[in-house]
Design a protein around this motif. Structure first.
Motif, PDB file in Angstrom:
ATOM      1  N   SER A  41      58.623 -88.076 -66.130  1.00  0.00           N
ATOM      2  CA  SER A  41      59.678 -88.382 -67.118  1.00  0.00           C
ATOM      3  C   SER A  41      59.373 -89.625 -67.930  1.00  0.00           C
ATOM      4  CB  SER A  41      61.008 -88.677 -66.451  1.00  0.00           C
ATOM      5  OG  SER A  41      61.287 -87.763 -65.511  1.00  0.00           O
TER       6      SER A  41
ATOM      7  N   HIS B 193      54.201 -82.083 -59.705  1.00  0.00           N
ATOM      8  CA  HIS B 193      55.574 -81.790 -59.270  1.00  0.00           C
ATOM      9  C   HIS B 193      55.671 -80.313 -58.848  1.00  0.00           C
ATOM     10  CE1 HIS B 193      59.786 -82.989 -59.191  1.00  0.00           C
ATOM     11  NE2 HIS B 193      60.154 -81.952 -59.923  1.00  0.00           N
ATOM     12  N   LYS B 194      55.073 -79.445 -59.666  1.00  0.00           N
ATOM     13  CA  LYS B 194      55.158 -78.000 -59.392  1.00  0.00           C
ATOM     14  C   LYS B 194      54.345 -77.622 -58.155  1.00  0.00           C
ATOM     15  CE  LYS B 194      56.265 -76.795 -64.081  1.00  0.00           C
ATOM     16  NZ  LYS B 194      56.195 -75.867 -65.158  1.00  0.00           N
TER      17      LYS B 194
ATOM     18  N   ARG C 236      69.436 -76.650 -71.983  1.00  0.00           N
ATOM     19  CA  ARG C 236      68.289 -77.007 -71.137  1.00  0.00           C
ATOM     20  C   ARG C 236      68.216 -78.528 -70.951  1.00  0.00           C
ATOM     21  NH1 ARG C 236      63.616 -74.932 -68.913  1.00  0.00           N
ATOM     22  NH2 ARG C 236      61.947 -76.454 -68.811  1.00  0.00           N
TER      23      ARG C 236
ATOM     24  N   GLY D  86      65.598 -76.349 -59.609  1.00  0.00           N
ATOM     25  CA  GLY D  86      64.394 -76.461 -60.434  1.00  0.00           C
ATOM     26  C   GLY D  86      63.917 -75.095 -60.906  1.00  0.00           C
TER      27      GLY D  86
ATOM     28  N   GLY E  52      67.820 -85.559 -58.519  1.00  0.00           N
ATOM     29  CA  GLY E  52      66.511 -85.766 -57.891  1.00  0.00           C
ATOM     30  C   GLY E  52      66.279 -87.227 -57.545  1.00  0.00           C
TER      31      GLY E  52
ATOM     32  N   HIS F 221      69.153 -82.382 -63.232  1.00  0.00           N
ATOM     33  CA  HIS F 221      68.144 -82.214 -62.177  1.00  0.00           C
ATOM     34  C   HIS F 221      67.425 -83.550 -61.918  1.00  0.00           C
ATOM     35  CE1 HIS F 221      64.877 -80.166 -59.932  1.00  0.00           C
ATOM     36  NE2 HIS F 221      64.079 -81.025 -60.546  1.00  0.00           N
ATOM     37  N   LYS F 222      67.091 -84.256 -62.991  1.00  0.00           N
ATOM     38  CA  LYS F 222      66.414 -85.558 -62.838  1.00  0.00           C
ATOM     39  C   LYS F 222      67.327 -86.531 -62.095  1.00  0.00           C
ATOM     40  CE  LYS F 222      63.606 -85.388 -67.078  1.00  0.00           C
ATOM     41  NZ  LYS F 222      63.448 -85.949 -68.435  1.00  0.00           N
TER      42      LYS F 222
ATOM     43  N   MET G 144      57.847 -85.275 -54.310  1.00  0.00           N
ATOM     44  CA  MET G 144      58.713 -84.547 -55.260  1.00  0.00           C
ATOM     45  C   MET G 144      59.425 -85.496 -56.231  1.00  0.00           C
ATOM     46  SD  MET G 144      58.103 -81.465 -54.877  1.00  0.00           S
ATOM     47  CE  MET G 144      59.113 -81.074 -56.272  1.00  0.00           C
TER      48      MET G 144
ATOM     49  N   ARG H  21      63.853 -72.924 -73.841  1.00  0.00           N
ATOM     50  CA  ARG H  21      63.343 -74.269 -74.188  1.00  0.00           C
ATOM     51  C   ARG H  21      63.979 -74.762 -75.487  1.00  0.00           C
ATOM     52  NH1 ARG H  21      59.349 -76.332 -70.802  1.00  0.00           N
ATOM     53  NH2 ARG H  21      59.070 -74.763 -69.205  1.00  0.00           N
TER      54      ARG H  21
ATOM     55  N   GLY I 205      58.190 -86.334 -60.270  1.00  0.00           N
ATOM     56  CA  GLY I 205      59.170 -86.030 -61.332  1.00  0.00           C
ATOM     57  C   GLY I 205      59.502 -87.277 -62.125  1.00  0.00           C
TER      58      GLY I 205
ATOM     59  N   GLN J  93      67.780 -78.514 -54.412  1.00  0.00           N
ATOM     60  CA  GLN J  93      67.125 -79.080 -55.597  1.00  0.00           C
ATOM     61  C   GLN J  93      65.961 -78.185 -56.049  1.00  0.00           C
ATOM     62  OE1 GLN J  93      68.126 -81.560 -57.358  1.00  0.00           O
ATOM     63  NE2 GLN J  93      66.401 -82.492 -58.404  1.00  0.00           N
TER      64      GLN J  93
ATOM     65  N   ASP K  69      64.006 -72.725 -64.949  1.00  0.00           N
ATOM     66  CA  ASP K  69      62.928 -72.022 -65.668  1.00  0.00           C
ATOM     67  C   ASP K  69      63.491 -70.945 -66.591  1.00  0.00           C
ATOM     68  OD1 ASP K  69      60.900 -73.451 -64.598  1.00  0.00           O
ATOM     69  OD2 ASP K  69      60.361 -71.984 -63.053  1.00  0.00           O
TER      70      ASP K  69
ATOM     71  N   ASN L  65      53.664 -83.521 -64.149  1.00  0.00           N
ATOM     72  CA  ASN L  65      54.523 -82.338 -64.126  1.00  0.00           C
ATOM     73  C   ASN L  65      53.883 -81.232 -63.267  1.00  0.00           C
ATOM     74  OD1 ASN L  65      56.694 -80.725 -64.866  1.00  0.00           O
ATOM     75  ND2 ASN L  65      55.629 -79.896 -66.639  1.00  0.00           N
TER      76      ASN L  65
HETATM   77  C1  HEM Z   1      64.057 -84.806 -55.104  1.00  0.00           C
HETATM   78  C2  HEM Z   1      63.375 -83.875 -55.181  1.00  0.00           C
HETATM   79  C3  HEM Z   1      63.037 -82.873 -56.257  1.00  0.00           C
HETATM   80  C4  HEM Z   1      62.747 -81.581 -56.001  1.00  0.00           C
HETATM   81  C5  HEM Z   1      62.747 -80.899 -54.638  1.00  0.00           C
HETATM   82  C6  HEM Z   1      62.441 -80.951 -57.283  1.00  0.00           C
HETATM   83  C7  HEM Z   1      62.077 -79.624 -57.414  1.00  0.00           C
HETATM   84  C8  HEM Z   1      61.746 -79.013 -58.609  1.00  0.00           C
HETATM   85  C9  HEM Z   1      61.327 -77.643 -58.751  1.00  0.00           C
HETATM   86  C10 HEM Z   1      61.156 -76.644 -57.599  1.00  0.00           C
HETATM   87  C11 HEM Z   1      61.092 -77.416 -60.068  1.00  0.00           C
HETATM   88  C12 HEM Z   1      60.630 -76.085 -60.712  1.00  0.00           C
HETATM   89  C13 HEM Z   1      59.121 -76.073 -60.735  1.00  0.00           C
HETATM   90  C14 HEM Z   1      58.523 -74.859 -61.383  1.00  0.00           C
HETATM   91  O1  HEM Z   1      59.126 -74.281 -62.292  1.00  0.00           O
HETATM   92  O2  HEM Z   1      57.397 -74.473 -60.970  1.00  0.00           O
HETATM   93  C15 HEM Z   1      61.370 -78.640 -60.782  1.00  0.00           C
HETATM   94  C16 HEM Z   1      61.262 -78.803 -62.148  1.00  0.00           C
HETATM   95  C17 HEM Z   1      61.428 -79.996 -62.807  1.00  0.00           C
HETATM   96  N1  HEM Z   1      61.733 -81.214 -62.223  1.00  0.00           N
HETATM   97 FE1  HEM Z   1      62.146 -81.555 -60.264  1.00  0.00          FE
HETATM   98  N2  HEM Z   1      62.559 -81.880 -58.301  1.00  0.00           N
HETATM   99  C18 HEM Z   1      62.914 -83.080 -57.716  1.00  0.00           C
HETATM  100  C19 HEM Z   1      63.117 -84.284 -58.368  1.00  0.00           C
HETATM  101  C20 HEM Z   1      62.899 -84.482 -59.725  1.00  0.00           C
HETATM  102  C21 HEM Z   1      63.014 -85.763 -60.412  1.00  0.00           C
HETATM  103  C22 HEM Z   1      63.415 -87.085 -59.745  1.00  0.00           C
HETATM  104  C23 HEM Z   1      62.694 -85.549 -61.724  1.00  0.00           C
HETATM  105  C24 HEM Z   1      62.626 -86.527 -62.863  1.00  0.00           C
HETATM  106  C25 HEM Z   1      63.177 -87.731 -62.871  1.00  0.00           C
HETATM  107  C26 HEM Z   1      62.393 -84.126 -61.868  1.00  0.00           C
HETATM  108  C27 HEM Z   1      62.032 -83.512 -63.053  1.00  0.00           C
HETATM  109  C28 HEM Z   1      61.785 -82.170 -63.214  1.00  0.00           C
HETATM  110  C29 HEM Z   1      61.508 -81.532 -64.513  1.00  0.00           C
HETATM  111  C30 HEM Z   1      61.462 -82.232 -65.881  1.00  0.00           C
HETATM  112  C31 HEM Z   1      61.295 -80.171 -64.243  1.00  0.00           C
HETATM  113  C32 HEM Z   1      60.992 -79.061 -65.271  1.00  0.00           C
HETATM  114  C33 HEM Z   1      59.507 -78.948 -65.394  1.00  0.00           C
HETATM  115  C34 HEM Z   1      59.102 -77.847 -66.385  1.00  0.00           C
HETATM  116  O3  HEM Z   1      59.722 -76.785 -66.432  1.00  0.00           O
HETATM  117  O4  HEM Z   1      58.084 -78.076 -67.065  1.00  0.00           O
HETATM  118  N3  HEM Z   1      62.519 -83.513 -60.636  1.00  0.00           N
HETATM  119  N4  HEM Z   1      61.766 -79.597 -59.882  1.00  0.00           N
END
Ligand code: HEM
Ligand code: HEM
Length: 177
Positions: free
Chosen positions: A107, A140-141, A40, A27, A51, A47-48, A99, A35, A103, A23, A31, A137
């Motif tokens: 959202s 999350h990062k 995307r 993520g 996740g 991913h959501k 994580m 956009r 996320g 995951q 990148d 957000n």
């Molecule tokens: C279960 C574990 C999860 C992991 C390990 C994870 C991991 C990641 C990683 C590594 C990134 C890239 C961060 C970066 O570019 O610096 C990312 C981006 C993102 N994640 Fe997750 N994620 C998870 C769950 C979720 C969930 C549940 C959601 C929303 C319901 C979500 C929404 C997003 C979004 C919207 C981005 C893009 C953010 C951006 O580029 O501005 N993620 N995620």
């Protein structure tokens, strides 16, 4: 024979580990997608969705951890190392949970919400607020970087114990006996 984690705990460790690392790769891969394109939006929703499912698995894993005692460490492992391992594991659990939670919260403060597997719309319950979205957000990062750093140290420690053959690695390995 030294005590080990039970079969479910061992299976959950490896399943959650592989899915979390996958995951994270997903993520960072996202990148690179331009956009404001349909492509995307498709992958972000995927991913959501994956996740959120991984989040449920993490909840199960935490429940399992909290309802069973950690197997006793061999007396050959110094006390400080036992406390260090237990402390690191606790922080790993917190970051694993942070994580999906960060996320999911992010959202819900954007107008997009979650389209679960690009099929079912889960409308956001929060306001469309860029500031709150940005804070979750960003969390999350940051949580992703912290998780990956701590996992790297955890893996190094595990490999060190595997090399020492002191029985620590067998506590979590998938081998049945
Ligand atoms: C279960 C574990 C999860 C992991 C390990 C994870 C991991 C990641 C990683 C590594 C990134 C890239 C961060 C970066 O570019 O610096 C990312 C981006 C993102 N994640 Fe997750 N994620 C998870 C769950 C979720 C969930 C549940 C959601 C929303 C319901 C979500 C929404 C997003 C979004 C919207 C981005 C893009 C953010 C951006 O580029 O501005 N993620 N995620
Ligand atoms: C995302 C990846 C990973 C996460 C989040 C993670 C997390 C954890 C956690 C929280 C525990 C403690 C279990 C408990 O007490 O309930 C644990 C135990 C363990 N993990 Fe991992 N792990 C990951 C990957 C790995 C990998 C790749 C290895 C080996 C190369 C490994 C080796 C071990 C070992 C040997 C133990 C037992 C340690 C002990 O009994 O003190 N883990 N892991």
């Amino acid at each position: 024979m030294e005590p080990r984690y039970d079969r479910a705990a061992r299976a959950l460790h490896w399943l959650a580990g592989v899915l979390l690392l996958g995951q994270c790769a997903f993520g960072y891969w996202m990148d690179g997608i331009a956009r404001n394109t349909p492509e995307r939006a498709f992958f972000i929703n995927l991913h959501k969705s994956t996740g959120l499912l991984i989040g449920l698995l993490i909840l199960l894993r935490i429940f399992w951890h909290l309802t069973r005692p950690t197997p006793r460490y061999p007396i050959t492992l110094p006390r400080q190392q036992q406390y260090l391992a237990l402390g690191v594991h606790r922080v790993l659990y917190l970051l694993m949970l942070a994580m999906p939670v960060s996320g999911y919260l992010a959202s819900n403060f954007s107008k997009y919400g979650v389209k679960f597997f690009n099929l079912v719309v889960l409308p956001p319950w929060g306001s469309d607020d860029k500031l709150i979205y940005g804070a979750f957000n960003q969390s999350h990062k940051i949580a992703a970087v912290l998780l990956l750093t701590l996992v790297a140290l955890h893996v190094l420690a595990a490999l060190w114990h595997a090399w020492l053959r002191d029985g620590i690695f067998s506590r979590i390995s998938l081998r049945p006996f």
